[in-house]
Design a protein around this motif. Structure first.
Motif, PDB file in Angstrom:
ATOM      1  N   ILE A   9       8.500  34.773  29.741  1.00  0.00           N
ATOM      2  CA  ILE A   9       9.474  35.109  30.781  1.00  0.00           C
ATOM      3  C   ILE A   9      10.094  33.833  31.345  1.00  0.00           C
ATOM      4  CG2 ILE A   9       9.765  36.077  33.100  1.00  0.00           C
ATOM      5  CD1 ILE A   9       7.650  38.145  32.346  1.00  0.00           C
ATOM      6  N   ASN A  12      12.970  32.666  29.684  1.00  0.00           N
ATOM      7  CA  ASN A  12      14.083  33.603  29.734  1.00  0.00           C
ATOM      8  C   ASN A  12      14.060  34.656  28.641  1.00  0.00           C
ATOM      9  OD1 ASN A  12      15.228  32.240  31.948  1.00  0.00           O
ATOM     10  ND2 ASN A  12      16.061  30.734  30.544  1.00  0.00           N
ATOM     11  N   GLN A  14      13.970  38.135  27.846  1.00  0.00           N
ATOM     12  CA  GLN A  14      14.152  39.351  28.634  1.00  0.00           C
ATOM     13  C   GLN A  14      13.279  40.498  28.148  1.00  0.00           C
ATOM     14  OE1 GLN A  14      16.623  37.967  26.810  1.00  0.00           O
ATOM     15  NE2 GLN A  14      17.825  39.519  25.730  1.00  0.00           N
ATOM     16  N   MET A  17      10.124  40.315  30.023  1.00  0.00           N
ATOM     17  CA  MET A  17      10.253  40.858  31.382  1.00  0.00           C
ATOM     18  C   MET A  17      10.059  42.361  31.384  1.00  0.00           C
ATOM     19  SD  MET A  17      13.466  38.913  32.949  1.00  0.00           S
ATOM     20  CE  MET A  17      13.537  37.164  32.699  1.00  0.00           C
ATOM     21  N   PHE A  54      10.017  38.347  39.555  1.00  0.00           N
ATOM     22  CA  PHE A  54      10.648  37.657  38.421  1.00  0.00           C
ATOM     23  C   PHE A  54      11.230  36.312  38.834  1.00  0.00           C
ATOM     24  CE2 PHE A  54       9.849  40.485  35.176  1.00  0.00           C
ATOM     25  CZ  PHE A  54      10.304  41.771  35.398  1.00  0.00           C
TER      26      PHE A  54
ATOM     27  N   THR B 165      17.349  33.130  34.430  1.00  0.00           N
ATOM     28  CA  THR B 165      16.628  34.376  34.254  1.00  0.00           C
ATOM     29  C   THR B 165      17.547  35.553  34.534  1.00  0.00           C
ATOM     30  OG1 THR B 165      14.706  33.243  35.117  1.00  0.00           O
ATOM     31  CG2 THR B 165      14.561  35.634  34.940  1.00  0.00           C
ATOM     32  N   ARG B 168      19.776  36.186  31.724  1.00  0.00           N
ATOM     33  CA  ARG B 168      19.107  36.765  30.568  1.00  0.00           C
ATOM     34  C   ARG B 168      18.873  38.237  30.808  1.00  0.00           C
ATOM     35  NH1 ARG B 168      21.014  33.796  28.419  1.00  0.00           N
ATOM     36  NH2 ARG B 168      20.422  31.771  27.664  1.00  0.00           N
ATOM     37  N   ILE B 169      18.453  38.565  32.004  1.00  0.00           N
ATOM     38  CA  ILE B 169      18.235  39.980  32.308  1.00  0.00           C
ATOM     39  C   ILE B 169      19.541  40.740  32.184  1.00  0.00           C
ATOM     40  CG2 ILE B 169      17.776  41.588  34.187  1.00  0.00           C
ATOM     41  CD1 ILE B 169      15.381  40.209  34.877  1.00  0.00           C
ATOM     42  N   GLN B 171      21.785  40.322  30.144  1.00  0.00           N
ATOM     43  CA  GLN B 171      22.125  40.642  28.768  1.00  0.00           C
ATOM     44  C   GLN B 171      21.112  41.566  28.119  1.00  0.00           C
ATOM     45  OE1 GLN B 171      22.560  36.774  27.187  1.00  0.00           O
ATOM     46  NE2 GLN B 171      24.289  36.343  28.524  1.00  0.00           N
ATOM     47  N   ALA B 172      20.081  41.867  28.832  1.00  0.00           N
ATOM     48  CA  ALA B 172      19.075  42.769  28.241  1.00  0.00           C
ATOM     49  C   ALA B 172      19.608  44.188  28.199  1.00  0.00           C
ATOM     50  CB  ALA B 172      17.800  42.724  29.083  1.00  0.00           C
TER      51      ALA B 172
END
Lengths: 180, 412
Positions: A9, A12, A14, A17, A54, B165, B168-169, B171-172
């Motif tokens: 995580i 980065n 995802q 996560m 996060f 972060t 990145r999230i 683009q998830a």
């Protein structure tokens, strides 16, 4: 396993996560409901909690099994308390009627009552009782620490806990009686 | 006082789990994703999308680069030419007469006043083929907007890791796996923030990008009444004197167009567009058996396009869209010259209104949130303009084109 997940995580990843979320969301939801109680509020608090988790994950240091879970739980607890204290005025009432209905020192038997029911009964406690009970029983805080956290007197914390136990015991008994 | 039962309480409930609230994960991604929209959940891998997009663009580009503009019919009467034009009619034509005036009237005056305040003088620019349509002002604006956007993108936590972060999230996919009861089927989750509402664009199109020197072999009948002076070509005569016809060669250069566009986002995917354009059509008519200089025809159009666009796909830096619309252009200047002398003809005064419909596929690269560079190959159909004028649109009513431009996406 958790350590690898956290490392990913922080790079980065995802997907990592999402995996962390999946692994712990059930437990953290249960914790949040126990504190916040109202269904309509839980989503916001949980959402803020996860975002905080996060975004501050880089500050977490592993120190044994379950340390990640404990750290995440503590974040949820803090977010819940912030919510309760800001949105609702947490009242620390002492309902004397409780003392009449249940003789002192009666043993409380938790058999024949499910986890979900227990959880629900805790949720139904009044705010003040519930918060102190949660912090004392589940977070293992002392009354001194609770008093500091909630800005109340230590004696208030102790008595709130006492009333909480009595009310919960009564509810458990009532539920068991209803079931029979 | 027995505390044991409360200890048991802990043991019983410390591993207790509950179903999370619906939409929790989406809320989390949204909250951490401040500037970028989540990528549409799709099983189509990113790299394949790229190949598909590139292939589509290449195919379209290749199509009209190699498109043979040579005319099929070599008839010797204007009637046949008119028939040929009719045979090219696109099926879309049936729908368009109703579509044309819709919404255009009220939109236009407001747009005009907005446009009147806009900068570029290039809407009336001279048709220099190499002239770039970008005025000097916008790059500065774009620069400012970029820094604003960067500031906005920072999350509440100011550490860099958290910002990365967050991206990145963003683009998830919208849901990790379908374990929980969540809205993970939604292909394009709505963002809490409204999308950019307005966009402004500058563009150039047509003859700039494709081969300009096509020769036509059309034969137009002309009148032989006055052999020595530049005779009116029968297009100007309106088809009189069918006998004594000498074929001429007509050469229509591809139109060159510059314009300003304004777009308004109606929803996540649909947007309304209009603007103002300047188009230049140049044609040369050479009398095959004559020794006189060619007749040069220059038509200058100002037009108002109106259309809608549909966003097919988008990621952080690219988007693919389709659009359709109609344009009304009016000849504002019509010049006919032969050598140094101006020709007097009936056509001289003709300033018709030209209607067209078009459909296009666009690909836009967005180096920043608010700036986009795009390429838009299109297929246009030009209706007859009700005059005897001969020009590119008459010759090729159904024609492909390509437009490239810059777009600024603004928040309201």
């Amino acid at each position: 396993m958790d350590e690898q997940l956290v490392a990913r995580i922080l790079q980065n990843d995802q997907r990592a996560m999402g995996l962390l979320y999946q692994r712990y969301v059930g437990i953290l939801t249960s914790v949040c409901y126990r504190y916040v109680a109202q269904e309509s509020d839980v989503k916001d608090v949980l959402q803020n909690s996860f975002v905080k988790i996060f975004t501050s994950l880089s500050t977490f240091k592993f120190h044994g099994e379950d340390s990640l879970k404990a750290w995440m739980t503590r974040i949820v607890v803090n977010e819940s308390l912030n919510f309760l204290q800001s949105r609702k005025k947490m009242l620390f009432v002492e309902d004397e009627r409780i003392l009449r209905d249940l003789p002192d020192e009666e043993e409380v038997n938790l058999d024949r009552i499910s986890d979900d029911e227990l959880h629900q009964l805790i949720r139904e406690l009044p705010d003040g009782y519930r918060t102190v009970l949660n912090l004392f029983v589940f977070e293992g805080l002392s009354h001194r620490q609770i008093a500091e956290l909630l800005s109340i007197k230590e004696s208030t914390s102790a008595s709130q806990f006492y009333f909480a136990k009595r009310q919960l015991a009564k509810r458990i008994k009532d539920l068991k009686n209803k079931k029979e | 006082m027995k505390e044991e039962w409360t200890d048991k309480l802990k043991t019983r409930l410390e591993h207790h789990e509950m179903t999370p609230p619906e939409g929790l994960w989406e809320g989390i991604s949204e909250q951490m994703n401040l500037a970028e929209k989540p990528v549409r959940k799709s099983s189509f891998p990113l790299s394949k999308r790229w190949i598909a997009t590139a292939a589509t663009l290449l195919a379209l580009a290749g199509f009209f680069t190699f498109y043979d503009f040579k005319d099929d019919a070599t008839s010797s009467s204007p009637v046949n030419i008119a028939e040929k034009a009719e045979s090219h009619q696109a099926p879309a034509q049936e729908q368009t007469p109703e579509e044309k005036p819709v919404g255009e009237e009220p939109a236009v005056p407001r747009m005009r006043s907005l446009l009147a305040q806009a900068v570029p003088a290039n809407s009336k620019a001279a048709p220099a083929a190499t002239e770039s349509p970008e005025p000097s002002a916008p790059p500065v604006i774009a620069e400012e907007k970029v820094t604003e956007t960067t500031a906005d993108e920072k999350t509440a936590e100011t550490s860099q890791a958290s910002a990365q972060t967050a991206r990145r999230i963003a683009q998830a996919s919208s849901s990790p796996t379908p374990t929980y009861q969540q809205n993970d089927g939604k292909p394009y989750s709505e963002e809490g923030k409204s999308p950019h509402q307005w966009s402004f664009g500058l563009h150039a199109s047509g003859g700039l990008l494709a081969d300009n020197s096509h020769q036509q072999n059309n034969h137009y009948p002309i009148s032989q009444s006055d052999p020595l002076s530049p005779s009116p070509i029968s297009q100007y005569n309106g088809g009189e004197n069918p006998q004594n016809e000498t074929p001429i060669k007509a050469s229509h250069r591809l139109p060159i167009r510059f314009g300003l566009k304004i777009g308004y986002q109606l929803s996540e995917r649909w947007a309304l567009q209009t603007g103002i354009t300047y188009t230049y059509l140049y044609s040369e008519f050479t009398l095959v058996n004559r020794q006189q200089p060619a007749i040069e025809q220059r038509l200058h159009y100002v037009g108002i396009p109106l259309g809608i666009s549909y966003q097919i796909w988008k990621n952080s830096h690219f988007r693919l869209y389709a659009s359709a619309g109609a344009t009304a252009e009016k000849v504002v200047k019509n010049s006919q010259k032969s050598g140094d002398s101006k020709i007097n003809s009936h056509s001289d005064g003709e300033k018709p209104l030209q209607w067209s419909v078009n459909t296009a596929l666009g690909a836009e690269y967005q180096p920043t949130k608010q700036l986009g560079i795009y390429l838009e190959p299109s297929l246009d159909y030009y209706f007859k303009d009700g005059t005897g004028l001969e020009h590119y649109y008459k010759e090729h009513p159904l024609s492909p084109g390509i437009e490239f431009g810059l777009r600024w996406h603004l928040n309201p």
